[in-house]
Write a protein that holds these residues in place. Structure first.
Motif, PDB file in Angstrom:
ATOM      1  N   GLU A 172       0.839  -1.185   0.000  1.00 20.86           N
ATOM      2  CA  GLU A 172       0.000   0.000   0.000  1.00 20.86           C
ATOM      3  C   GLU A 172       0.884   1.248   0.000  1.00 20.86           C
ATOM      4  OE1 GLU A 172      -3.173   0.323  -0.220  1.00 20.86           O
ATOM      5  OE2 GLU A 172      -4.054  -1.611   0.353  1.00 20.86           O
ATOM      6  N   VAL A 173       0.475   2.254  -0.777  1.00 19.57           N
ATOM      7  CA  VAL A 173       1.160   3.544  -0.752  1.00 19.57           C
ATOM      8  C   VAL A 173       0.116   4.625  -0.481  1.00 19.57           C
ATOM      9  CG1 VAL A 173       2.568   5.218  -2.002  1.00 19.57           C
ATOM     10  CG2 VAL A 173       2.932   2.764  -2.370  1.00 19.57           C
ATOM     11  N   VAL A 174       0.378   5.415   0.535  1.00 14.42           N
ATOM     12  CA  VAL A 174      -0.468   6.548   0.901  1.00 14.42           C
ATOM     13  C   VAL A 174       0.349   7.801   0.626  1.00 14.42           C
ATOM     14  CG1 VAL A 174      -1.669   7.693   2.799  1.00 14.42           C
ATOM     15  CG2 VAL A 174      -1.692   5.189   2.636  1.00 14.42           C
ATOM     16  N   SER A 175      -0.201   8.735  -0.150  1.00 13.58           N
ATOM     17  CA  SER A 175       0.631   9.799  -0.699  1.00 13.58           C
ATOM     18  C   SER A 175      -0.076  11.152  -0.691  1.00 13.58           C
ATOM     19  CB  SER A 175       1.019   9.424  -2.138  1.00 13.58           C
ATOM     20  OG  SER A 175       2.005  10.286  -2.647  1.00 13.58           O
ATOM     21  N   LEU A 176       0.577  12.148  -0.103  1.00 11.17           N
ATOM     22  CA  LEU A 176       0.048  13.511  -0.086  1.00 11.17           C
ATOM     23  C   LEU A 176       0.209  14.171  -1.454  1.00 11.17           C
ATOM     24  CD1 LEU A 176       1.273  15.016   3.315  1.00 11.17           C
ATOM     25  CD2 LEU A 176      -1.086  14.828   2.557  1.00 11.17           C
ATOM     26  N   LEU A 177      -0.852  14.818  -1.922  1.00 12.72           N
ATOM     27  CA  LEU A 177      -0.857  15.702  -3.095  1.00 12.72           C
ATOM     28  C   LEU A 177      -0.736  14.992  -4.437  1.00 12.72           C
ATOM     29  CD1 LEU A 177       1.544  18.553  -1.859  1.00 12.72           C
ATOM     30  CD2 LEU A 177      -0.846  18.170  -1.252  1.00 12.72           C
ATOM     31  N   SER A 178      -0.499  13.682  -4.461  1.00 13.97           N
ATOM     32  CA  SER A 178      -0.164  13.014  -5.725  1.00 13.97           C
ATOM     33  C   SER A 178      -1.330  12.943  -6.700  1.00 13.97           C
ATOM     34  CB  SER A 178       0.363  11.604  -5.453  1.00 13.97           C
ATOM     35  OG  SER A 178       1.526  11.649  -4.656  1.00 13.97           O
ATOM     36  N   GLY A 179      -2.556  13.231  -6.252  1.00 13.47           N
ATOM     37  CA  GLY A 179      -3.692  13.263  -7.154  1.00 13.47           C
ATOM     38  C   GLY A 179      -3.967  14.637  -7.738  1.00 13.47           C
ATOM     39  N   GLU A 180      -3.090  15.606  -7.467  1.00  9.62           N
ATOM     40  CA  GLU A 180      -3.273  16.938  -8.037  1.00  9.62           C
ATOM     41  C   GLU A 180      -2.773  16.947  -9.478  1.00  9.62           C
ATOM     42  OE1 GLU A 180      -1.467  19.764  -5.415  1.00  9.62           O
ATOM     43  OE2 GLU A 180      -2.858  19.290  -3.779  1.00  9.62           O
ATOM     44  N   PRO A 181      -3.508  17.577 -10.388  1.00  9.57           N
ATOM     45  CA  PRO A 181      -3.147  17.532 -11.814  1.00  9.57           C
ATOM     46  C   PRO A 181      -1.713  17.971 -12.095  1.00  9.57           C
ATOM     47  CG  PRO A 181      -5.344  18.450 -11.551  1.00  9.57           C
ATOM     48  CD  PRO A 181      -4.775  18.306 -10.168  1.00  9.57           C
ATOM     49  N   GLU A 182      -1.194  18.930 -11.320  1.00  9.65           N
ATOM     50  CA  GLU A 182       0.165  19.408 -11.537  1.00  9.65           C
ATOM     51  C   GLU A 182       1.182  18.269 -11.476  1.00  9.65           C
ATOM     52  OE1 GLU A 182      -1.913  22.973  -9.605  1.00  9.65           O
ATOM     53  OE2 GLU A 182      -2.141  20.805  -9.700  1.00  9.65           O
ATOM     54  N   TYR A 183       0.949  17.323 -10.592  1.00 11.64           N
ATOM     55  CA  TYR A 183       1.903  16.241 -10.353  1.00 11.64           C
ATOM     56  C   TYR A 183       1.459  14.936 -11.000  1.00 11.64           C
ATOM     57  CZ  TYR A 183       2.727  19.782  -6.796  1.00 11.64           C
ATOM     58  OH  TYR A 183       2.936  20.975  -6.162  1.00 11.64           O
ATOM     59  N   LEU A 184       0.163  14.799 -11.222  1.00  9.83           N
ATOM     60  CA  LEU A 184      -0.365  13.565 -11.791  1.00  9.83           C
ATOM     61  C   LEU A 184      -0.225  13.534 -13.309  1.00  9.83           C
ATOM     62  CD1 LEU A 184      -1.838  10.913 -11.240  1.00  9.83           C
ATOM     63  CD2 LEU A 184      -4.003  12.175 -11.248  1.00  9.83           C
ATOM     64  N   GLU A 185      -0.513  14.631 -13.972  1.00  9.19           N
ATOM     65  CA  GLU A 185      -0.474  14.647 -15.436  1.00  9.19           C
ATOM     66  C   GLU A 185       0.883  14.260 -16.009  1.00  9.19           C
ATOM     67  OE1 GLU A 185      -1.947  18.385 -16.787  1.00  9.19           O
ATOM     68  OE2 GLU A 185      -4.014  17.986 -16.146  1.00  9.19           O
ATOM     69  N   PRO A 186       2.012  14.733 -15.434  1.00 11.21           N
ATOM     70  CA  PRO A 186       3.297  14.333 -16.008  1.00 11.21           C
ATOM     71  C   PRO A 186       3.577  12.826 -15.923  1.00 11.21           C
ATOM     72  CG  PRO A 186       3.557  16.294 -14.666  1.00 11.21           C
ATOM     73  CD  PRO A 186       2.176  15.777 -14.414  1.00 11.21           C
ATOM     74  N   LEU A 187       2.921  12.127 -15.010  1.00 11.03           N
ATOM     75  CA  LEU A 187       3.151  10.692 -14.885  1.00 11.03           C
ATOM     76  C   LEU A 187       2.502   9.904 -16.013  1.00 11.03           C
ATOM     77  CD1 LEU A 187       2.610  10.221 -11.040  1.00 11.03           C
ATOM     78  CD2 LEU A 187       4.781  10.382 -12.265  1.00 11.03           C
ATOM     79  N   GLY A 188       1.383  10.395 -16.546  1.00  8.23           N
ATOM     80  CA  GLY A 188       0.718   9.735 -17.661  1.00  8.23           C
ATOM     81  C   GLY A 188       0.434   8.270 -17.374  1.00  8.23           C
ATOM     82  N   ALA A 189       0.812   7.424 -18.315  1.00  7.74           N
ATOM     83  CA  ALA A 189       0.560   5.994 -18.190  1.00  7.74           C
ATOM     84  C   ALA A 189       1.398   5.351 -17.091  1.00  7.74           C
ATOM     85  CB  ALA A 189       0.834   5.301 -19.517  1.00  7.74           C
ATOM     86  N   GLU A 190       2.401   6.067 -16.571  1.00 10.01           N
ATOM     87  CA  GLU A 190       3.225   5.547 -15.473  1.00 10.01           C
ATOM     88  C   GLU A 190       2.574   5.758 -14.108  1.00 10.01           C
ATOM     89  OE1 GLU A 190       7.791   5.922 -16.782  1.00 10.01           O
ATOM     90  OE2 GLU A 190       6.760   7.853 -16.584  1.00 10.01           O
ATOM     91  N   VAL A 208      -4.506   8.801  -2.188  1.00 12.80           N
ATOM     92  CA  VAL A 208      -3.917  10.136  -2.334  1.00 12.80           C
ATOM     93  C   VAL A 208      -4.910  11.239  -1.989  1.00 12.80           C
ATOM     94  CG1 VAL A 208      -2.383   9.326  -4.174  1.00 12.80           C
ATOM     95  CG2 VAL A 208      -4.602  10.338  -4.773  1.00 12.80           C
ATOM     96  N   THR A 209      -4.360  12.417  -1.713  1.00 12.82           N
ATOM     97  CA  THR A 209      -5.159  13.636  -1.796  1.00 12.82           C
ATOM     98  C   THR A 209      -4.905  14.248  -3.170  1.00 12.82           C
ATOM     99  OG1 THR A 209      -3.391  14.966  -0.772  1.00 12.82           O
ATOM    100  CG2 THR A 209      -5.124  14.118   0.672  1.00 12.82           C
ATOM    101  N   GLY A 210      -5.911  14.965  -3.694  1.00  9.89           N
ATOM    102  CA  GLY A 210      -5.748  15.527  -5.031  1.00  9.89           C
ATOM    103  C   GLY A 210      -6.935  16.364  -5.440  1.00  9.89           C
ATOM    104  N   TYR A 211      -7.135  16.478  -6.759  1.00 10.92           N
ATOM    105  CA  TYR A 211      -8.174  17.345  -7.327  1.00 10.92           C
ATOM    106  C   TYR A 211      -8.671  16.720  -8.626  1.00 10.92           C
ATOM    107  CZ  TYR A 211     -10.123  21.671  -9.464  1.00 10.92           C
ATOM    108  OH  TYR A 211     -10.916  22.621 -10.065  1.00 10.92           O
ATOM    109  N   PRO A 212      -9.782  15.972  -8.590  1.00  8.96           N
ATOM    110  CA  PRO A 212     -10.320  15.336  -9.794  1.00  8.96           C
ATOM    111  C   PRO A 212     -11.122  16.324 -10.634  1.00  8.96           C
ATOM    112  CG  PRO A 212     -11.684  14.785  -7.913  1.00  8.96           C
ATOM    113  CD  PRO A 212     -10.539  15.618  -7.377  1.00  8.96           C
ATOM    114  N   VAL A 213     -10.447  17.286 -11.207  1.00  2.48           N
ATOM    115  CA  VAL A 213     -11.068  18.473 -11.786  1.00  2.48           C
ATOM    116  C   VAL A 213     -12.128  18.143 -12.824  1.00  2.48           C
ATOM    117  CG1 VAL A 213      -9.117  18.699 -13.385  1.00  2.48           C
ATOM    118  CG2 VAL A 213     -10.615  20.650 -12.999  1.00  2.48           C
ATOM    119  N   ALA A 214     -11.875  17.174 -13.690  1.00  2.00           N
ATOM    120  CA  ALA A 214     -12.808  16.893 -14.779  1.00  2.00           C
ATOM    121  C   ALA A 214     -14.024  16.104 -14.323  1.00  2.00           C
ATOM    122  CB  ALA A 214     -12.087  16.124 -15.888  1.00  2.00           C
ATOM    123  N   GLN A 215     -14.035  15.647 -13.089  1.00  2.00           N
ATOM    124  CA  GLN A 215     -15.112  14.796 -12.614  1.00  2.00           C
ATOM    125  C   GLN A 215     -16.069  15.488 -11.642  1.00  2.00           C
ATOM    126  OE1 GLN A 215     -13.610  10.714 -11.519  1.00  2.00           O
ATOM    127  NE2 GLN A 215     -11.610  11.660 -11.891  1.00  2.00           N
TER     128      GLN A 215
END
Length: 406
Positions: free
Chosen positions: A255-273, A280-287
């Motif tokens: 299990e990995v618990v991660s601060l901020l990793s669901g925010e588009p700034e940090y999530l988008e560069p990961l892409g398919a990776e 995570v905490t984050g921002y599901p903007v399109a949803q």
């Protein structure tokens, strides 16, 4: 005041498209000057969307009539280069040369704390946008400083609420070795130990901020054989950690618990990776499909041709709050503005938030969910919004957390 903020939100698209001159702020009126400081050169992935967010808010506010009966907002912005010393020089210039009415902004926790101390010594209002350190509102809190974003404690508590139910006991942590990372790990260990006395922490990794040696970090974590990992890395460090950890199989069966990793700034560069399954905490903007949020997204897209990011929301909410505070205050006297902001409820694209009188923290919340990959891109799944008030200590407990008399 609240009807003004509703108009800027629900009619945002129309305002961006153009407002009649009769409703705009009076260009001949003395502007309300806001000194804005942030790490644009060093942390552009977050701060450039943040700038677009506050620029959109200022455009809407001025087009809708400005503040204080027709005065426009004027923002004088400076780059702090992610340096407390540079931030202090900028704050001094903004206050003494440009005679701004208040200060706003900052990103890194150490920079935000430096400007907060400056605000206290110079008796100027400081509306901190992004710094997450708990010290800003608690042990180093002061009469002149307010903070918008949910803090390290708040977002960590949101994650612990779910992490405590995971069937694991052996935890490792990895966090950048500065105020934010140190406080995040401290809070996570405290809250997890309180919720689950059976947990143990078997390893800690403290890479220097933005200087992560991914190979060494991943190897050290793997050697400790944890069942779960608490991750606080972000920006370029997050990408390095994800890629090296995936290559070496660090995340398999863990299990990995991660601060901020669901925010588009940090999530988008990961892409398919994107590492599927992380909590995570984050921002599901399109949803997010509420009227207030749709109005914000439509206005932002009309202005910039792209979806907003978390920074966009932070910048927007910071300046919408400042405008609401000014109209509630009736003038720019510092003590009057502080009194108006304490306890103020403000309409935002996320719904109403309140700026608490007890510790000057806003009740803006965050989203918690799991990461997944869809159509070659990372996104949040099974998410829910956690309002800030759900994880903040009650006002009765705040007195013990803040310096006497602050």
């Amino acid at each position: 005041m609240l009807s003004f903020v509703r108009k800027t939100l629900l009619l945002g698209l129309a305002v961006v498209a153009g407002a009649t001159a009769s409703h705009a702020a009076d260009p001949s009126a003395e502007p309300v000057r806001i000194g804005e400081i942030n790490s644009y050169a060093r942390l552009g992935a977050f701060t450039e969307p943040y700038r677009k967010g506050w620029e959109l808010a200022v455009q809407q506010i001025n087009a809708a009539g400005g503040v204080l009966g027709g005065r426009p907002l004027e923002v004088i912005s400076r780059d702090d280069n992610a340096s407390p010393a540079d931030a202090l020089r900028a704050a001094g210039e903004l206050l003494n040369r440009h005679q701004v009415d208040l200060l706003a902004g900052t990103f890194l926790s150490n920079v935000g704390l430096a400007v907060s101390d400056f605000a206290a010594h110079n008796k100027v209002l400081f509306v901190a946008a992004e710094p997450l350190t708990d010290a800003m509102i608690w042990e180093k809190g002061n009469h002149y400083t307010f903070r918008l974003r949910p803090s390290t404690y708040m977002q960590t508590a949101m994650l612990v609420a779910q992490a405590k139910d995971l069937p694991v006991t052996r935890w490792a942590t990895v966090a950048p070795n500065y105020e934010y990372g140190q406080s995040a790990v401290r809070v996570f260990k405290t809250l997890m130990s309180e919720a689950r006395p059976d947990v143990e922490f078997v390893a800690e990794q403290w890479p220097a901020l933005f200087k992560l040696d991914a190979g060494a970090t991943v190897a050290a974590l793997e050697a400790a054989q944890p069942e779960a990992i608490f991750n606080v890395t972000f920006s370029a460090d997050l990408g390095k950690f994800v890629r090296e950890g995936t290559t070496r199989g660090l995340f398999e069966g863990r299990e990995v618990v991660s601060l901020l990793s669901g925010e588009p700034e940090y999530l988008e560069p990961l892409g398919a990776e994107t590492p599927a399954g992380w909590l995570v905490t984050g921002y599901p903007v399109a949803q997010i499909d509420t009227p207030e949020h749709r109005a914000f997204v439509e206005a932002y897209q009309a202005a910039y041709g792209e979806l907003p990011k978390m920074g966009s929301m932070v910048g927007y909410n910071t300046f919408v709050s400042i405008a609401a505070m000014l109209d509630a205050a009736g003038d720019t006297d510092t003590e009057t503005m502080i009194a108006a902001l304490e306890g103020l409820e403000v309409k935002t694209p996320l719904g109403p938030i309140t700026w608490r009188e007890s510790d000057h923290q806003s009740t803006m919340g965050a989203w918690v969910g799991r990461l997944e990959v869809k159509d070659g891109a990372g996104r949040m799944a099974d998410w829910s919004y956690v309002p800030g008030e759900a994880v903040l200590p009650p006002a009765s407990a705040v007195e013990a957390l803040r310096p006497s008399g602050q």
